[in-house]
Enzyme design. Structure first.
Site, PDB file in Angstrom:
ATOM      1  N   GLU A  78       1.599  -0.114  -4.386  1.00 49.99           N
ATOM      2  CA  GLU A  78       1.426   0.080  -2.941  1.00 49.99           C
ATOM      3  C   GLU A  78       2.065   1.370  -2.445  1.00 49.99           C
ATOM      4  O   GLU A  78       3.230   1.381  -2.050  1.00 49.99           O
ATOM      5  CB  GLU A  78       2.027  -1.111  -2.160  1.00 49.99           C
ATOM      6  N   GLU A  86      -3.378  -8.082  -5.219  1.00 50.49           N
ATOM      7  CA  GLU A  86      -2.219  -8.840  -4.731  1.00 50.49           C
ATOM      8  C   GLU A  86      -2.531  -9.399  -3.356  1.00 50.49           C
ATOM      9  O   GLU A  86      -3.073  -8.699  -2.500  1.00 50.49           O
ATOM     10  CB  GLU A  86      -0.985  -7.926  -4.649  1.00 50.49           C
TER      11      GLU A  86
END
Ligand code: IDC
Length: 434
Positions: A269, A356
């Site tokens: 991320e 995710e």
């Protein structure tokens, strides 16, 4: 399609783990240092890092013991009655957190008894009744993942928590249970980079790589797909540890060059000020390194704003084949606006992979939002998007699928699963395709 048996490497990994264990760990009941609060607090806590190393080493041994035990315990049903070989009692240090900024870290406290081990003699890679046996090497066609015969494939499964903190779940029996009882076909190995005990932040690199290799071996033996995740988070930009990432992916892609079930996720991320241009700069260096060793592998690329800004990837896609861009959501935080973004990007031709997600809020905690989670489920199914749930651990937070009092590594009963755990299990089990 190249097919290879992973047994030799797995056995080597077991030996390596045993050597590391006898060489570095001073006892079976050694406990990890106390969990402490923020990343900055932890980064100066040497005792904590050292303990983390030895507790993780014990857990590698535990994982391998467990793998060996599965050669004698044949069925999943026996898993539920087997004794779990490690106990972890992570203490929650979470405080309520704003938006998408997960900050604090945990360590687990596994206790284990090292035993002589061997790995199961199966090969899911050649068994047609496993996900990999059925679909073989994957590639990206349009917005879909497809199997070796061109059929659409949807990957689904659990992401581990940080490998450094919850290594005990890198375990053959755990993966087998997730495959056979939970109907999953993929596992994600999340290796934090910046947080304490992470790969670039005091973690034991050799030990972490051993966990990754063990995880890949177990998944390969079971014919499952496996994602190697370089878990960029609080460093914000993947450029911060680019040189470490280059070395890591060079070594991993060489190691796994003949394993077509391995997928590389090069940055979890990117966030805060990390731009798509930064990600592009990083990806343009990392992807050729992987591709030089493993030319056809599927590679997942994180997008800015905690993997929400996939539209920026759509505007300036990378110039490589077999790439998918990741979108992450936490259902109680990310709602219609992010679903709409996902749908419009897919409709515009962007291959998206949800590597995710959680049913709670972006802190990984808070109440599960079943309504929003079901809305996500519908749109994911509508577009054949692959989905990996965060996370496979028993820390006291809503995104963990196992309740904190339960140390079982598999065979969880309803009462041993969190609200999210039961919800995601039921979703996985409702899928009809392997
Ligand atoms: C969280 C874990 C938590 C840990 C924290 C470390 O659930 O136990 O203390 O990381 O910073 C993400 C990240 C993922 C986060 C998760 C929940 O990819 O690492 O895990 N999250 O905050 N992005 C959005 C949410």
């Amino acid at each position: 399609m190249r097919v290879k048996h992973g047994i030799g490497k797995a056995a080597a990994a077991v030996v390596l783990a045993a050597v590391l264990l006898t060489g570095c760990s001073n006892g079976v009941n050694e406990s990890a240092g106390e969990s402490v609060g923020s990343v900055s607090e932890q980064s100066s806590n040497t005792a904590s890092s050292v303990s983390s190393v030895s507790s993780s080493l014990s857990a590698i041994s535990s994982a391998n013991s467990s793998a060996a035990s599965s050669t004698t315990s044949s069925a999943v049903s026996s898993a539920s009655t087997s004794e779990s070989k490690s106990e972890s009692k992570p203490e929650s240090v979470e405080e309520s957190k704003p938006e998408s900024k997960p900050e604090s870290v945990e360590e687990s406290k596994p206790e284990s008894k090292p035993e002589e081990t061997s790995v199961p003699s199966q090969s899911g890679e050649t068994d047609k009744n496993t996900p990999y046996g059925k679909h073989g090497a994957l590639s990206v066609k349009g917005t879909d993942l497809v199997g070796a015969s061109g059929e659409k494939v949807q990957l689904r499964g659990m992401s581990t928590h940080g490998l450094a903190w919850f290594p005990q779940y890198v375990n053959y029996d755990t993966f087998k249970f997730l495959r056979d009882d939970w109907n999953t076909n993929c596992v994600r190995l999340a290796m934090y980079t910046h947080e304490n005990g992470g790969y670039c932040a005091g973690g034991n690199k050799e030990q972490l790589k051993t966990l990754v290799k063990n995880g890949v071996d177990y998944a390969s033996q079971l014919g499952m797909y496996v994602i190697v995740d370089w878990h960029v988070l609080n460093e914000q930009s993947p450029l911060v540890y680019k040189d470490e990432a280059k070395k890591f992916f060079e070594e991993m892609s060489k190691q796994f060059a003949d394993k077509d079930n391995v997928i590389y996720e090069i940055c979890n991320e990117p966030n805060s000020s990390a731009s798509w241009q930064d990600v592009t700069t990083y990806a343009n260096e990392i992807i050729p390194i992987i591709r030089a060793n493993d030319p056809n592998s599927v590679i997942l690329v994180g997008t800015p704003q905690w993997s929400q800004n996939i539209d920026q990837a759509l505007s300036a896609p990378l110039n490589f084949d077999n790439i998918m861009y990741t979108l992450h959501f936490y259902a109680a935080t990310h709602t219609d606006w992010l679903r709409n973004k996902m749908e419009s990007c897919i409709n515009s031709g962007l291959p998206v992979f949800v590597s995710e997600f959680g049913t709670c809020d972006a802190s990984g905690n808070g109440a599960v939002d079943v309504g929003q989670s079901n809305a996500w489920k519908d749109i994911i199914e509508k577009h054949n998007v692959s989905y990996m749930c965060w996370n496979l651990a028993n820390k006291n937070e809503s995104s963990c699928i196992i309740v904190s009092g339960c140390s079982k590594l598999y065979g969880w009963s309803d009462g041993e699963l969190s609200t999210q755990g039961k919800w995601i299990r039921d979703w996985f089990k409702s899928e009809t395709e392997m």
